[in-house]
Every structure is written in structure tokens, then in C-alpha cells.
Write a protein that holds these residues in place. Structure first.
Motif, PDB file in Angstrom:
ATOM      1  N   LEU A  72       0.271   3.850   4.911  1.00  0.00           N
ATOM      2  CA  LEU A  72      -0.215   4.380   6.178  1.00  0.00           C
ATOM      3  C   LEU A  72      -0.275   3.274   7.232  1.00  0.00           C
ATOM      4  O   LEU A  72       0.101   3.491   8.390  1.00  0.00           O
ATOM      5  CB  LEU A  72      -1.588   5.018   5.995  1.00  0.00           C
ATOM      6  N   ALA A  73      -0.732   2.092   6.812  1.00  0.00           N
ATOM      7  CA  ALA A  73      -0.769   0.969   7.750  1.00  0.00           C
ATOM      8  C   ALA A  73       0.644   0.562   8.158  1.00  0.00           C
ATOM      9  O   ALA A  73       0.915   0.282   9.332  1.00  0.00           O
ATOM     10  CB  ALA A  73      -1.508  -0.210   7.121  1.00  0.00           C
ATOM     11  N   GLY A  76       2.390   2.467  10.807  1.00  0.00           N
ATOM     12  CA  GLY A  76       1.934   2.188  12.152  1.00  0.00           C
ATOM     13  C   GLY A  76       2.669   1.035  12.815  1.00  0.00           C
ATOM     14  O   GLY A  76       2.454   0.761  13.997  1.00  0.00           O
ATOM     15  N   SER A 138      -9.045  11.525  12.411  1.00  0.00           N
ATOM     16  CA  SER A 138      -8.497  10.210  12.753  1.00  0.00           C
ATOM     17  C   SER A 138      -7.071  10.396  13.255  1.00  0.00           C
ATOM     18  O   SER A 138      -6.361  11.306  12.826  1.00  0.00           O
ATOM     19  CB  SER A 138      -8.512   9.284  11.540  1.00  0.00           C
ATOM     20  N   HIS A 140      -3.370   8.757  13.819  1.00  0.00           N
ATOM     21  CA  HIS A 140      -2.389   7.721  13.485  1.00  0.00           C
ATOM     22  C   HIS A 140      -1.313   7.666  14.566  1.00  0.00           C
ATOM     23  O   HIS A 140      -1.100   8.639  15.297  1.00  0.00           O
ATOM     24  CB  HIS A 140      -1.754   8.026  12.127  1.00  0.00           C
ATOM     25  N   ARG A 141      -0.632   6.549  14.638  1.00  0.00           N
ATOM     26  CA  ARG A 141       0.430   6.373  15.632  1.00  0.00           C
ATOM     27  C   ARG A 141       1.466   7.494  15.574  1.00  0.00           C
ATOM     28  O   ARG A 141       1.909   8.008  16.617  1.00  0.00           O
ATOM     29  CB  ARG A 141       1.108   5.023  15.403  1.00  0.00           C
ATOM     30  N   THR A 143       1.161  10.546  14.721  1.00  0.00           N
ATOM     31  CA  THR A 143       0.705  11.897  15.066  1.00  0.00           C
ATOM     32  C   THR A 143       0.804  12.174  16.556  1.00  0.00           C
ATOM     33  O   THR A 143       0.665  13.318  16.987  1.00  0.00           O
ATOM     34  CB  THR A 143      -0.754  12.110  14.619  1.00  0.00           C
ATOM     35  N   ARG A 165      -3.266   6.039  22.363  1.00  0.00           N
ATOM     36  CA  ARG A 165      -1.941   5.862  21.766  1.00  0.00           C
ATOM     37  C   ARG A 165      -0.827   6.406  22.663  1.00  0.00           C
ATOM     38  O   ARG A 165       0.313   6.517  22.229  1.00  0.00           O
ATOM     39  CB  ARG A 165      -1.896   6.511  20.383  1.00  0.00           C
ATOM     40  N   GLY A 298      -6.015   5.687   2.369  1.00  0.00           N
ATOM     41  CA  GLY A 298      -5.197   6.127   3.498  1.00  0.00           C
ATOM     42  C   GLY A 298      -5.945   7.049   4.417  1.00  0.00           C
ATOM     43  O   GLY A 298      -7.030   6.722   4.921  1.00  0.00           O
ATOM     44  N   HIS A 299      -5.384   8.248   4.639  1.00  0.00           N
ATOM     45  CA  HIS A 299      -5.979   9.168   5.604  1.00  0.00           C
ATOM     46  C   HIS A 299      -7.373   9.616   5.191  1.00  0.00           C
ATOM     47  O   HIS A 299      -8.203   9.938   6.048  1.00  0.00           O
ATOM     48  CB  HIS A 299      -5.061  10.382   5.782  1.00  0.00           C
ATOM     49  N   THR A 302      -9.669   6.861   6.545  1.00  0.00           N
ATOM     50  CA  THR A 302      -9.748   6.845   8.013  1.00  0.00           C
ATOM     51  C   THR A 302     -10.489   8.076   8.519  1.00  0.00           C
ATOM     52  O   THR A 302     -11.290   7.983   9.462  1.00  0.00           O
ATOM     53  CB  THR A 302      -8.347   6.769   8.634  1.00  0.00           C
TER      54      THR A 302
END
Length: 357
Positions: A72-73, A76, A138, A140-141, A143, A165, A298-299, A302
Motif C-alpha cells: 500500500l505504501a 503511493g 482513509s 490513498h493516492r 483513490t 491529494r 494496510g488499509h 489506515t
């Protein structure tokens, strides 16, 4: 025939949260007189690639869940985000077919679908309004898509994160939860317990782990039982192997896939979850207190962090589990505009005229 008034929603069968949001959005939009078609992004990928990706993600969560933190990181970062965008672009030929006929609105509830639809907008191939519904608290980039006309977030925190973002327009709305998820009326809890074979006088903790039944479910169940503060009622979703292991371990209140989750929730006193997805929102809408415990990497982590920060769902440690199970109180979902109402404003006037004709 509705053409311009047609709404196309693209989701994915990754867990149940994306599809659950798509299904409820479709129901609400149809109630407003719009024709809605729902499509699975994984089926738009060539061959069996979509199913293979789904299976790989599922296996990763089962076998090596800690790697999802890293993945997940990494997604990004620019290099892997580019790879994800290239994979999403493989769906474009079938996506063009799905979007044919000048739809009045295109909605995505799944990040890769958002990237593919945004790619059509970038190429000048999509004139219809395009909206992204963010299913997680949360953000993420991947999304967020800067070519979307509207992002709808489930809370103010997610809305601010989406703006940060680069989302050009963001609104936050009441999370989409099916109307069956509501607090119990007098006498309903007892009837629900009788239906599911649950004891009337016990405090029951509903342990949920998504439609796939992933995470440290056996450990969560054992820890809840060891507190003596509540008896665990475990839903394993489609994970039959997990259900069988728990039953062999002597856990008596174990269910596989449950068709009537609203009733089962109304039979219980508190929910213990590990991913912060749709089931969490459904439990809150049912009026139950919700705890995050042993969250998924992961998600899951977050989402847990955001839900704790905004005061909806506390994250508890093993030392604090007993106290939380005994004293947890329900939090109210934020009340805002219906996301379907926001989406309906994007449908062009020509579509409205076609709809009413």
C-alpha cells in the motif's frame, strides 16, 4: 429508452465494500428515476487477469498480510502508481463498450476503475460527468483522480484528505448504508436472538472480518472470550475453512455467509472489527458500538487510525479490550446530504428531460 439519463457505476468484487456501496448508490439513483447499470471492473480486464488479481490479493491477505503494509505504501510512490495505471488501462477496450451510448453520468467506487475512467477523460473520450465515491475513511493516492468532476467522501476528514491529494471538487455525504441497517425496535432483539439460536441473557460481541473472513479472526475470538465481558459471535463470510477451524476449536456461535446481517447485528450488543470498511458503517447505522481490534495491515490500519481520530470507532489494545467490551457506547454516523442527491445534480438537463419523457 433512457440513454442520456443512464448512469454507469463501475465497482469491483474486491471484498464487499466497493460492491456494497455501488449497490446502494444504484438503488437510491433508481429511486430518483434514473436508469442505472453496474459493472465489475475486474470483468473489464482482458482474459482472466481480473480474477487472477482478485485471487492474488485474497491470498496475500491470508498468507502474508503484513506485506500489504509495504504494498500500500509502495503504491503511493510514482513508479508503482504508474504500473497500477498501466494495468488499469488494460480495461479500456471493454470500458469503452460499457460506456457507449452517451451515459448521463459515470460513477466509480473502485480505485483502479477511477484511474481507467480518468484515462478516458484525459484522452478526450469521455464527455459525461464523472464522479468518484470514496468507500474508505482513509484516502490513498490511487483513490483520487484529478479528472473527476466530483469526489464524494464519507466524512469531513476523508474530504480534506482528498482535496490535499488534488481532487478538484470534493463533497462529504452521509455514508451509503442499506436501509435495513437500523436500530432495533422494542422486542426485536429478542426475536433476532431466537432466530439465530443465541442466548437471551448474554452480552454478545459480533466479530466481523469482511466478506472474505481475513485477518487474525481466531485470535480475536479467543481474546474476546477470554475477557469474560462478552460472548463472541463470529461471522466468517465466505471463508468456510475459518468457520470449520473455529467450530473444531469449540467456538459455538459461528456463522459463514449471513444473508440477513441487519438482524444478526440487532441481536448483538457490540461489534469487533478489523478493517473499518462497510460492515463498520452498517454496525454504526444499526446503533451498535464498534471497536477496532487487531486490525488488518494496510488499509485496515489506515482506516482504523482515521476512525479513531474522528471519534467514531476506538482502536483498543489487548489490555483495554475487556473494559471496552463492557463500556463501549454507540457513536452516531455524521448526518449530511445523501450522496445520491449529489450525484443526481451532475446528470445534465438533457438527461432529466429524457428521464421524464
Amino acid at each position: 429508452m433512457l440513454v442520456e439519463g443512464r448512469v454507469v457505476i463501475v465497482s469491483a468484487r474486491i471484498g464487499a465494500g466497493h460492491d456494497g456501496a455501488a449497490t446502494e448508490l444504484a438503488r437510491r439513483l433508481r429511486a430518483r428515476g434514473l436508469a442505472v447499470g453496474c459493472h465489475d471492473f475486474l470483468d473489464l480486464l482482458p482474459g482472466r487477469l481480473g480474477q487472477r488479481l482478485c485471487d492474488a490479493y485474497h491470498r496475500e491477505l491470508e498468507i502474508a498480510p503484513r506485506t500489504w503494509d509495504w504494498l500500500l505504501a509502495a503504491l503511493g510512490t510514482a513508479p508503482l502508481a504508474w504500473v497500477a495505471d498501466r494495468i488499469a488501462a488494460l480495461a479500456l477496450p471493454r470500458l469503452r463498450v460499457v460506456l457507449g451510448g452517451s451515459p448521463g453520468l459515470v460513477v466509480s467506487t473502485y480505485p483502479a476503475a477511477s484511474q481507467a475512467i480518468g484515462g478516458l477523460r484525459r484522452r478526450g473520450e469521455l464527455a459525461a460527468p464523472f464522479a468518484v465515491y470514496l468507500t474508505d475513511p482513509s484516502v490513498h493516492r490511487l483513490t483520487v483522480n484529478t479528472y473527476a468532476d466530483l469526489h464524494i467522501a464519507p466524512n469531513r476528514h476523508a474530504a480534506a484528505a482528498a482535496r490535499g491529494r488534488g481532487a478538484p471538487r470534493v463533497e462529504w455525504a452521509t455514508p451509503v448504508v442499506a436501509p435495513g441497517f437500523r436500530p432495533a425496535v422494542p422486542g426485536e432483539r429478542g426475536r433476532a436472538r431466537e432466530r439465530f439460536g443465541l442466548a437471551a441473557g448474554e452480552r454478545l460481541a459480533l466479530v466481523v472480518s469482511g466478506s472474505w473472513g481475513v485477518g487474525e479472526v481466531e485470535g480475536i475470538t479467543a481474546d474476546v472470550a477470554a475477557t469474560g465481558a462478552a460472548h463472541p459471535v463470529v461471522v466468517c463470510g465466505r471463508n468456510e475453512a475459518l468457520r470449520d477451524r473455529l467450530r473444531r476449536a469449540g467456538v459455538s456461535r459461528v456463522f459463514g455467509w449471513v444473508d440477513d446481517m441487519p438482524s444478526l447485528m440487532r441481536a448483538c450488543d457490540v461489534v469487533v472489527q478489523n478493517a473499518g470498511g462497510l460492515t463498520t458503517l452498517e454496525a454504526l447505522a444499526t446503533g451498535l458500538p464498534v471497536l477496532t481490534y487487531r486490525s488488518l495491515p494496510g488499509h485496515g490500519r489506515t482506516n482504523a487510525r482515521v476512525l479513531d481520530e474522528i471519534g467514531l470507532v476506538p482502536t483498543v489494545s489487548r489490555d483495554g479490550l475487556e473494559h471496552a467490551l463492557r463500556t463501549a457506547s454507540p457513536a452516531e454516523l455524521p448526518v449530511a446530504e445523501d450522496p445520491a442527491a449529489l450525484l443526481a445534480t451532475l446528470v445534465p438537463p438533457m438527461a432529466a428531460e429524457a428521464r421524464s419523457a
